[in-house]
Design an enzyme around this catalytic site. Structure first.
Site, PDB file in Angstrom:
ATOM      1  N   LEU A 118       0.863  -1.172   0.000  1.00 51.99           N
ATOM      2  CA  LEU A 118       0.000   0.000   0.000  1.00 51.99           C
ATOM      3  C   LEU A 118       0.899   1.221   0.000  1.00 51.99           C
ATOM      4  O   LEU A 118       1.895   1.262   0.732  1.00 51.99           O
ATOM      5  CB  LEU A 118      -0.884   0.036   1.257  1.00 51.99           C
ATOM      6  N   ASP A 119       0.564   2.235  -0.794  1.00 51.42           N
ATOM      7  CA  ASP A 119       1.331   3.468  -0.792  1.00 51.42           C
ATOM      8  C   ASP A 119       1.305   4.099   0.601  1.00 51.42           C
ATOM      9  O   ASP A 119       0.334   3.917   1.354  1.00 51.42           O
ATOM     10  CB  ASP A 119       0.745   4.470  -1.789  1.00 51.42           C
ATOM     11  N   PRO A 120       2.336   4.867   0.959  1.00 54.10           N
ATOM     12  CA  PRO A 120       2.328   5.550   2.258  1.00 54.10           C
ATOM     13  C   PRO A 120       1.085   6.417   2.469  1.00 54.10           C
ATOM     14  O   PRO A 120       0.572   6.509   3.581  1.00 54.10           O
ATOM     15  CB  PRO A 120       3.603   6.402   2.211  1.00 54.10           C
ATOM     16  N   ALA A 165      -1.884   5.799   1.505  1.00 53.44           N
ATOM     17  CA  ALA A 165      -3.072   4.964   1.690  1.00 53.44           C
ATOM     18  C   ALA A 165      -3.124   4.378   3.094  1.00 53.44           C
ATOM     19  O   ALA A 165      -2.111   4.210   3.769  1.00 53.44           O
ATOM     20  CB  ALA A 165      -3.089   3.849   0.661  1.00 53.44           C
TER      21      ALA A 165
END
Length: 322
Positions: A43-45, A47
């Site tokens: 997951l992107d930071p 998100a």
């Protein structure tokens, strides 16, 4: 020298904003006392939401979780695109305020419908996709122009939950959409935001993203990594595998033979009832013996799980770091 067996299980983490998936894995390694921790998709930071981690031999299950379908709740801001298709990138030119104000929910839903189903999607240039062995985002940060090839993805559901006009400084306005998306693995929600804005002629980017489901696992059953009791939160390998796959209950003799790598022969009466694909083979004591598939009357082992590993719910005096 004998070592205490390390714990095994699936851990459902509700990742906080600002954390990378690597941060969550590193913290879990310390909390669980083992380096054998992996995740089933980053997951992107920016998100938040569900991150599925495997500990011990349960990391073998992650291969099957990675490709599972996903569910997200997101906020898409219409009115301008960004260099990264999300709020962390450089804003591009804002669309005229009149064009944004003219957008209706019906127009938005019509554009959403065009991005639903089996579609071709060009991933964001700052994605983790490798280009000639190097991550696309690393090439972008190095100043390269990166254009990724379109790929087939499936957006099962793309639902508009709410829309909210936003008045920004200097007469600029935007339209924030709260959406829910169910999609195949490999679908980029940032790219959906970008493409929705392009289809409506005003640009668009993602401002918030929360992953709410990965396959059968839901964020409602997850917990924050901060202060987590990992042993208490572990989902037993048998429970996780039974959620992912059909279950086949072994006899005691079959469990012993399968654990020793012997090939099983099934009774003819069972052959018409056997499921296809991976199957969770469960011992009478509830332990996951392995993942198998059926070939005619024979059982082929895809992955074995050690009988002496401590699993979730078992008494434990702790785990040594590997």
């Amino acid at each position: 020298m004998n070592q205490t067996p390390s714990a095994s299980g699936i851990l459902l983490v509700d990742k906080a904003q600002g954390w990378t998936s690597h941060d969550a894995v590193a913290r879990t390694r310390r909390l669980a006392g083992t380096r054998k921790v992996g995740h089933a998709g980053t997951l992107d930071p920016m998100a938040t939401g569900l991150l599925v981690l495997g500990i011990g031999s349960s990391t073998r299950l992650l291969t099957y979780v990675v490709g599972a379908d996903k569910e997200y709740e997101a906020t898409i801001r219409l009115g301008a695109g960004t260099s990264t298709d999300d709020a962390e990138g450089e804003l591009l030119v804002w669309a005229p305020a009149a064009s944004v104000r003219a957008l209706t929910d019906d127009a938005v839903r019509a554009a959403i419908a065009e991005l639903t189903g089996h579609i071709k999607q060009v991933p964001s240039a700052v994605s983790a996709i490798k280009v000639d062995g190097k991550r696309a985002y690393a090439r972008v940060r190095a100043g390269e122009d990166v254009v990724l090839a379109a790929r087939s993805v499936t957006v099962t559901s793309f639902e508009l939950l709410d829309s909210d006009p936003v008045n920004l400084d200097d007469g600029v306005c935007a339209l924030d959409l709260r959406v829910r998306v169910e999609c195949s693995s490999g679908t980029y929600i940032r790219a959906l935001a970008r493409d929705l804005g392009a289809a409506l002629g005003v640009g668009g980017h993602l401002t918030a993203l929360r992953r709410t489901r990965v396959g059968p696992f839901r964020v409602a059953d997850a917990a924050s990594i901060e202060g987590m009791d990992v042993a208490a939160r572990l989902l037993a390998p048998a429970s996780a595998a039974s959620a992912l796959f059909p279950r086949y209950d072994l006899t005691t003799e079959q469990a012993i033979d399968l654990g020793h790598g012997k090939r099983l022969e099934l009774p003819d009466a069972q052959l018409d009832q056997l499921p296809g694909g991976p199957v969770a083979a469960i011992a009478p004591d509830g332990r996951l013996v392995g993942l198998v598939e059926f070939w005619g009357s024979q059982v082929r082992v895809l992955a074995n799980f050690p009988a002496d590993e401590i699993v979730a719910g078992s008494p434990s005096n702790g785990a040594d770091e590997e």
